[in-house]
Design an enzyme around this catalytic site. Structure first.
Site, PDB file in Angstrom:
ATOM      1  N   HIS A  12       0.481  -7.479  -2.281  1.00 37.53           N
ATOM      2  CA  HIS A  12      -0.339  -8.258  -1.356  1.00 37.53           C
ATOM      3  C   HIS A  12      -0.404  -9.720  -1.780  1.00 37.53           C
ATOM      4  O   HIS A  12      -1.431 -10.213  -2.234  1.00 37.53           O
ATOM      5  CB  HIS A  12      -1.736  -7.646  -1.251  1.00 37.53           C
ATOM      6  CG  HIS A  12      -1.749  -6.392  -0.423  1.00 37.53           C
ATOM      7  ND1 HIS A  12      -2.741  -5.449  -0.492  1.00 37.53           N
ATOM      8  CD2 HIS A  12      -0.869  -5.925   0.502  1.00 37.53           C
ATOM      9  CE1 HIS A  12      -2.471  -4.464   0.365  1.00 37.53           C
ATOM     10  NE2 HIS A  12      -1.340  -4.731   0.971  1.00 37.53           N
ATOM     11  N   HIS A  37       1.997   0.002  -3.336  1.00 35.37           N
ATOM     12  CA  HIS A  37       0.742   0.697  -3.036  1.00 35.37           C
ATOM     13  C   HIS A  37       0.917   2.182  -2.802  1.00 35.37           C
ATOM     14  O   HIS A  37      -0.069   2.920  -2.688  1.00 35.37           O
ATOM     15  CB  HIS A  37       0.086   0.070  -1.801  1.00 35.37           C
ATOM     16  CG  HIS A  37      -0.043  -1.417  -1.915  1.00 35.37           C
ATOM     17  ND1 HIS A  37       0.839  -2.292  -1.304  1.00 35.37           N
ATOM     18  CD2 HIS A  37      -0.907  -2.186  -2.611  1.00 35.37           C
ATOM     19  CE1 HIS A  37       0.499  -3.537  -1.617  1.00 35.37           C
ATOM     20  NE2 HIS A  37      -0.546  -3.504  -2.412  1.00 35.37           N
ATOM     21  N   CYS A  91       3.559   1.856  -7.702  1.00 38.08           N
ATOM     22  CA  CYS A  91       3.083   1.646  -9.077  1.00 38.08           C
ATOM     23  C   CYS A  91       2.857   2.998  -9.751  1.00 38.08           C
ATOM     24  O   CYS A  91       2.245   3.895  -9.168  1.00 38.08           O
ATOM     25  CB  CYS A  91       1.770   0.877  -9.045  1.00 38.08           C
ATOM     26  SG  CYS A  91       1.010   0.774 -10.672  1.00 38.08           S
ATOM     27  N   GLU A 125      -3.048   1.630  -0.114  1.00 39.77           N
ATOM     28  CA  GLU A 125      -3.093   2.598  -1.210  1.00 39.77           C
ATOM     29  C   GLU A 125      -3.953   3.806  -0.838  1.00 39.77           C
ATOM     30  O   GLU A 125      -3.590   4.954  -1.114  1.00 39.77           O
ATOM     31  CB  GLU A 125      -3.658   1.937  -2.481  1.00 39.77           C
ATOM     32  CG  GLU A 125      -3.603   2.884  -3.671  1.00 39.77           C
ATOM     33  CD  GLU A 125      -4.463   2.423  -4.835  1.00 39.77           C
ATOM     34  OE1 GLU A 125      -5.098   3.290  -5.463  1.00 39.77           O
ATOM     35  OE2 GLU A 125      -4.503   1.205  -5.117  1.00 39.77           O
ATOM     36  N   CYS A 143      -7.208   0.743 -12.498  1.00 38.27           N
ATOM     37  CA  CYS A 143      -6.072   0.471 -13.365  1.00 38.27           C
ATOM     38  C   CYS A 143      -6.456  -0.545 -14.433  1.00 38.27           C
ATOM     39  O   CYS A 143      -7.367  -1.355 -14.253  1.00 38.27           O
ATOM     40  CB  CYS A 143      -4.878   0.010 -12.536  1.00 38.27           C
ATOM     41  SG  CYS A 143      -4.871  -1.725 -12.145  1.00 38.27           S
TER      42      CYS A 143
END
Length: 316
Positions: A45, A78, A100, A130, A198
């Site tokens: 993003h 995402h 990820c 996500e 995260c």
């Protein structure tokens, strides 16, 4: 008496390992297979990053249905739902997955809880890519919760077997309130052993917290659709310091500087360091040339791209 002007630069800031890997996947795919490479949604993003990759031959599309049959299609950092993977397969797309690894871990947990017949409470922002991807792994068993009030309103018995997962880019403070409600309401609650948030979101928020007490103003470089960047602005505001999101230096407003001595500067995990440098140059023009680094953690994590992009066999 003149102001004693300076900048407190937060560290860690800018790209995290998942973003670096996602961007390098597109760069390596363009090198190996040539343009065009199709990418489902924004790879990360950040509009600057997306524009740069477009100039090199990446084509960003909203849906896998927009990719020509048999073409190469990169899934964004995402993550995607199983339905998207099936659609891609039906179109014979050559998929390169840039999800990820920390998001993939959440997907695995979602599948595991679904197999255990638990209702999955997904803490996150509805409509965020996500969240859509994670939701898609167990749509019939998942409810999305955005606030502590949502958690209070959940229409489930107190002994229902439930589990929770969280969007990786949330703020720790936000989720804490929600998890306290879930903890109080449900006797059979499972959750990830460690926090889903995260390490990069956590570190960037911690670094903002570290600069806030000494800053009169906090500027966070990041795009308006970047969840983790927006959370960083909110963290500063919650602690009582005026804070603004700066998508790029063109949106910097010198009015923010009135009476300000110390400016805290950071950047979201999807914002490239060059945008931070441009902002620092702009601040220096207004006399904020003295930069002090505030480091709360060192990030040494590296996520490697798929082997097919790094081995030296020619494409075709």
């Amino acid at each position: 008496m003149g102001l004693n002007k300076k900048v407190l630069l937060a560290e860690p800031r800018s790209f995290c390992a998942g973003v670096r890997r996602a961007i390098s996947i597109i760069e390596l795919a363009l090198e190996k297979y040539g343009a065009p490479i199709y990418v489902r949604k924004e790879i990360v993003h950040n509009h600057y990053v997306v524009r740069l990759l477009e100039q090199r031959g990446a084509i960003f599309v909203d849906s896998e249905e927009d990719v020509p049959e048999s073409a190469i299609c990169v899934f964004s950092a995402h993550g995607v739902s199983p339905q998207v993977r099936q659609n891609a397969q039906a179109r014979s797309l050559d998929v390169i997955d840039a999800t990820c690894p920390l998001v993939s871990k959440v997907h695995q947990a979602a599948k595991r809880y679904a197999r255990e017949d638990r209702t999955l409470i997904l803490v996150g922002h509805e409509g965020h890519e996500e969240v859509e991807g994670t939701y898609g792994h167990a749509p019939d068993q998942t409810v999305i919760v955005e606030t502590a009030e949502d958690a209070e309103r959940l229409d489930l018995p107190s002994d229902a077997p439930v589990a929770y997962l969280t969007q990786t880019t949330l703020s720790v403070d936000e989720t804490k309130d929600i998890l306290e409600v879930l903890d109080r309401r449900f006797s059979d609650l499972r959750g990830p052993g460690t926090d889903d948030i995260c390490y990069a979101s956590q570190n960037r928020q911690d670094a903002v917290k570290a600069i806030v007490p000494r800053s009169d103003l906090v500027l966070v470089v990041g795009s308006r659709n970047s969840s983790n960047s927006i959370r960083m602005v909110e963290v500063a505001e919650r602690l009582g310091t005026p804070s603004y999101l700066v998508p790029d230096v063109g949106e910097f407003d010198e009015k923010w500087l009135e009476g300000v001595e110390t400016i805290g500067v950071s950047a979201g995990a999807s914002a490239p360091e060059i945008l931070v440098e441009q902002l620092l140059e702009k601040l220096a023009e207004f006399g904020y040339g003295d930069i002090e680094l505030e480091q709360v953690a060192q990030e040494s994590i590296v996520f490697h791209p798929p082997v097919r992009l790094t081995d030296s066999t020619p494409a075709g």
